[in-house]
Design a protein around this motif. Sequence first.
Motif, mmCIF file in Angstrom:
data_model
loop_
_atom_site.group_PDB
_atom_site.id
_atom_site.type_symbol
_atom_site.label_atom_id
_atom_site.label_comp_id
_atom_site.label_asym_id
_atom_site.label_seq_id
_atom_site.Cartn_x
_atom_site.Cartn_y
_atom_site.Cartn_z
ATOM 1 N N THR A 1 60.797 63.072 83.981
ATOM 2 C CA THR A 1 60.397 62.146 82.915
ATOM 3 C C THR A 1 60.293 60.724 83.431
ATOM 4 O O THR A 1 59.342 59.999 83.100
ATOM 5 C CB THR A 1 61.397 62.216 81.748
ATOM 6 O OG1 THR A 1 61.374 63.530 81.193
ATOM 7 C CG2 THR A 1 61.035 61.214 80.663
ATOM 8 N N GLU A 2 61.243 60.317 84.259
ATOM 9 C CA GLU A 2 61.237 58.937 84.760
ATOM 10 C C GLU A 2 59.975 58.636 85.558
ATOM 11 O O GLU A 2 59.270 57.665 85.281
ATOM 12 C CB GLU A 2 62.470 58.687 85.627
ATOM 13 C CG GLU A 2 62.529 57.274 86.199
ATOM 14 C CD GLU A 2 63.746 57.043 87.091
ATOM 15 O OE1 GLU A 2 63.962 55.878 87.490
ATOM 16 O OE2 GLU A 2 64.472 58.018 87.399
ATOM 17 N N ILE A 3 59.661 59.483 86.534
ATOM 18 C CA ILE A 3 58.486 59.183 87.357
ATOM 19 C C ILE A 3 57.200 59.478 86.602
ATOM 20 O O ILE A 3 56.182 58.804 86.805
ATOM 21 C CB ILE A 3 58.537 59.938 88.706
ATOM 22 C CG1 ILE A 3 57.529 59.300 89.680
ATOM 23 C CG2 ILE A 3 58.262 61.430 88.529
ATOM 24 C CD1 ILE A 3 57.747 59.701 91.113
ATOM 25 N N GLY A 4 57.243 60.451 85.686
ATOM 26 C CA GLY A 4 56.057 60.727 84.881
ATOM 27 C C GLY A 4 55.675 59.538 84.020
ATOM 28 O O GLY A 4 54.492 59.201 83.891
ATOM 29 N N CYS A 5 56.652 58.895 83.411
ATOM 30 C CA CYS A 5 56.379 57.697 82.604
ATOM 31 C C CYS A 5 55.817 56.578 83.464
ATOM 32 O O CYS A 5 54.897 55.858 83.057
ATOM 33 C CB CYS A 5 57.655 57.232 81.903
ATOM 34 S SG CYS A 5 58.247 58.323 80.594
ATOM 35 N N GLN A 6 56.357 56.405 84.661
ATOM 36 C CA GLN A 6 55.870 55.361 85.554
ATOM 37 C C GLN A 6 54.418 55.602 85.964
ATOM 38 O O GLN A 6 53.588 54.687 85.945
ATOM 39 C CB GLN A 6 56.751 55.288 86.805
ATOM 40 C CG GLN A 6 58.164 54.787 86.551
ATOM 41 C CD GLN A 6 59.033 54.861 87.798
ATOM 42 O OE1 GLN A 6 58.598 55.345 88.849
ATOM 43 N NE2 GLN A 6 60.269 54.389 87.682
ATOM 44 N N GLU A 7 54.111 56.835 86.314
ATOM 45 C CA GLU A 7 52.781 57.136 86.852
ATOM 46 C C GLU A 7 51.701 57.134 85.787
ATOM 47 O O GLU A 7 50.552 56.763 86.062
ATOM 48 C CB GLU A 7 52.809 58.485 87.576
ATOM 49 C CG GLU A 7 53.611 58.462 88.871
ATOM 50 C CD GLU A 7 53.607 59.788 89.595
ATOM 51 O OE1 GLU A 7 53.641 59.784 90.840
ATOM 52 O OE2 GLU A 7 53.560 60.844 88.924
ATOM 53 N N THR A 8 52.028 57.581 84.579
ATOM 54 C CA THR A 8 50.989 57.808 83.568
ATOM 55 C C THR A 8 51.003 56.834 82.398
ATOM 56 O O THR A 8 50.050 56.807 81.621
ATOM 57 C CB THR A 8 51.126 59.226 82.984
ATOM 58 O OG1 THR A 8 52.368 59.303 82.251
ATOM 59 C CG2 THR A 8 51.130 60.280 84.083
ATOM 60 N N ALA A 9 52.096 56.090 82.227
ATOM 61 C CA ALA A 9 52.299 55.208 81.065
ATOM 62 C C ALA A 9 52.492 55.996 79.772
ATOM 63 O O ALA A 9 52.512 55.412 78.688
ATOM 64 C CB ALA A 9 51.151 54.216 80.897
ATOM 65 N N LEU B 1 45.644 56.624 81.192
ATOM 66 C CA LEU B 1 46.342 57.338 82.255
ATOM 67 C C LEU B 1 45.995 56.834 83.651
ATOM 68 O O LEU B 1 46.861 56.759 84.521
ATOM 69 C CB LEU B 1 46.019 58.834 82.162
ATOM 70 C CG LEU B 1 46.639 59.562 80.971
ATOM 71 C CD1 LEU B 1 45.901 60.850 80.677
ATOM 72 C CD2 LEU B 1 48.109 59.839 81.224
ATOM 73 N N THR B 2 44.741 56.513 83.873
ATOM 74 C CA THR B 2 44.311 56.054 85.196
ATOM 75 C C THR B 2 43.262 54.965 85.061
ATOM 76 O O THR B 2 42.629 54.815 84.008
ATOM 77 C CB THR B 2 43.690 57.209 86.024
ATOM 78 O OG1 THR B 2 42.427 57.574 85.456
ATOM 79 C CG2 THR B 2 44.603 58.428 86.059
ATOM 80 N N ASP B 3 43.074 54.234 86.147
ATOM 81 C CA ASP B 3 42.019 53.227 86.174
ATOM 82 C C ASP B 3 40.654 53.886 85.969
ATOM 83 O O ASP B 3 39.789 53.347 85.271
ATOM 84 C CB ASP B 3 42.029 52.481 87.516
ATOM 85 C CG ASP B 3 43.286 51.638 87.707
ATOM 86 O OD1 ASP B 3 43.841 51.171 86.697
ATOM 87 O OD2 ASP B 3 43.714 51.475 88.866
ATOM 88 N N GLY B 4 40.470 55.071 86.573
ATOM 89 C CA GLY B 4 39.183 55.752 86.462
ATOM 90 C C GLY B 4 38.878 56.198 85.046
ATOM 91 O O GLY B 4 37.733 56.082 84.586
ATOM 92 N N ILE B 5 39.885 56.695 84.327
ATOM 93 C CA ILE B 5 39.673 57.107 82.941
ATOM 94 C C ILE B 5 39.331 55.896 82.083
ATOM 95 O O ILE B 5 38.442 55.957 81.216
ATOM 96 C CB ILE B 5 40.926 57.830 82.396
ATOM 97 C CG1 ILE B 5 41.050 59.200 83.064
ATOM 98 C CG2 ILE B 5 40.861 57.994 80.882
ATOM 99 C CD1 ILE B 5 42.312 59.949 82.697
ATOM 100 N N ALA B 6 40.026 54.789 82.310
ATOM 101 C CA ALA B 6 39.750 53.570 81.543
ATOM 102 C C ALA B 6 38.333 53.072 81.794
ATOM 103 O O ALA B 6 37.623 52.667 80.864
ATOM 104 C CB ALA B 6 40.768 52.491 81.900
ATOM 105 N N GLU B 7 37.901 53.098 83.042
ATOM 106 C CA GLU B 7 36.537 52.659 83.374
ATOM 107 C C GLU B 7 35.505 53.574 82.725
ATOM 108 O O GLU B 7 34.475 53.106 82.202
ATOM 109 C CB GLU B 7 36.358 52.647 84.893
ATOM 110 C CG GLU B 7 37.149 51.556 85.602
ATOM 111 C CD GLU B 7 37.123 51.719 87.114
ATOM 112 O OE1 GLU B 7 36.388 52.621 87.602
ATOM 113 O OE2 GLU B 7 37.837 50.977 87.804
ATOM 114 N N ALA B 8 35.765 54.881 82.749
ATOM 115 C CA ALA B 8 34.831 55.831 82.144
ATOM 116 C C ALA B 8 34.763 55.640 80.636
ATOM 117 O O ALA B 8 33.683 55.755 80.031
ATOM 118 C CB ALA B 8 35.246 57.255 82.495
ATOM 119 N N TYR B 9 35.906 55.360 80.012
ATOM 120 C CA TYR B 9 35.927 55.103 78.569
ATOM 121 C C TYR B 9 35.084 53.885 78.239
ATOM 122 O O TYR B 9 34.233 53.916 77.326
ATOM 123 C CB TYR B 9 37.367 54.912 78.100
ATOM 124 C CG TYR B 9 37.499 54.403 76.679
ATOM 125 C CD1 TYR B 9 36.984 55.127 75.601
ATOM 126 C CD2 TYR B 9 38.121 53.186 76.408
ATOM 127 C CE1 TYR B 9 37.094 54.655 74.300
ATOM 128 C CE2 TYR B 9 38.235 52.709 75.107
ATOM 129 C CZ TYR B 9 37.723 53.447 74.058
ATOM 130 O OH TYR B 9 37.828 52.982 72.773
#
Length: 501
Positions: free
Chosen positions: A80-88, A331-339
């Motif tokens: 959970t700790e690293i998942g929250c860090q990586e994905t927000a 989740l990622t820079d790429g997803i944000a750019e695609a959105y």
Amino acid sequence: MLTGKHLIAGAWVDGTSTFVSSPATGPAHTFAAGTATDIAKAAEAAEAAFASFSQTRRAERAAFLDRIADEIEARAEQITEIGCQETALPEVRLNGERGRTVGQLRMFARHIESGNYLDVRHDPALPKREPLPRADLRLMQRPLGPVAVFGASNFPLAFSVAGGDTASALAAGCPVVVKGHSAHPGTGELVAQAIDAAIKACNLHPGVFSFVQGGNRDAGTALVQHPNIKAVGFTGSLGGGRALFDLCAQRPEPIPFFGELGSVNPMFILPRAASSRAAVIGAGWAGSLTLGAGQFCTNPGIAVIIKSPDSQTFIDAAHQALSAVATQTMLTDGIAEAYDKGVNQLRSVGGVESKLSGGSVQRDATPTLFITSGANWLAHEELSEEIFGPAGLVVEVADFEEMQAIARKMQGQLTCTLQLEEDDREHGKVLLPLLERKAGRILANAFPTGVEVCDTMVHGGPYPASTNFGATSVGTMAIRRFLRPVCYQDIPVSLLPEDLQ
């Protein structure tokens, strides 16, 4: 806890090149980057493991799946700790997704214990039958061979390293090679550590599972083209999935590619439902659209409603609810750019009104709301394309006949939703047969975000929702993807698989 290495045939190995993670918060880490050489070693180990793993008893595989679930839970806090860090993603979402992940592992364990999935059949010999005797014929489902699984960006647990594809393949008796997603490599490694511990505890062949961290496209290409790989499970973009699908089809030995690619999950609001609860539906739709920043494959991106004062009530309620949604981190820079790109493309289409202007700045996204007519939607193919994020399009049709035209023209979907009341029954009878041809799951008076993990669930649909309309990636029927029927004719009973004897 992190090694930054690949897990190949029971050994944690360095890569010849590396990449650095890009977490939303917290420290970045360095990981080995997968190569074609790493993939080849993993695929060869998987083939070596198939001989013994495919012959394990159902109870043994069930115990293995249960042990994986136990090992994941033992690492819950770190995951959970690293998942929250990586994905927000918030802690409550990661904890819930971990619960779903271990739940489906245990579900498959119970499913294979019953043996029903084997579809065992027996036609006894009829030596005196005229004009010709009949041989003794027995049938059961057998595992395909090593399976490749691609981790998904939007579900770091439930659709990734130990997600539904991996769980169902292992349950079937198929070794698995996972190509991790570079958006959450630390989360992926911790789950791979859990599976590695379970393999050792159950004394299984180390090639039963390998985990190769995300590399460039060459690694993915090498994985689907390796001759030892007999099927592929994938959740991701239409473009990436279609490219891998084509590679699978072009192999000297084509293999099945079970890809979940894209869906706008349309919602059809029938007249009586619109007149009795347009505002409630509008607010609920907005909540579903923005759940998890709209990063769900079942996000209901299109709402179809007959133009009237009720449709305006629906739009106003959705607008009000969407306007109140705070900025969300994607989740990622790429997803944000695609959105952001998808929103701008939709904004540029003629006949589309931008009711609420949103988009993304770096990884921070805000909702968008667009309005168009049924005639305009029918005239512009691009209005039917998925925007992965909190974007909604309301299609105001002239009448019920135009609503039917929209339903007929819709591409394949994961879900279609009907909002209806008792007085809408006749309209529902007309629409339902149309929607049955378009989607794997049809809902009434609900919203499609949230996929129950159970025997009856179908998470798939006609292309482009998925590449195999007869399959599901969620629910116990998912195991069928990695099995094939074998008929045994006059084989001595002592040689037959135990479940056929």
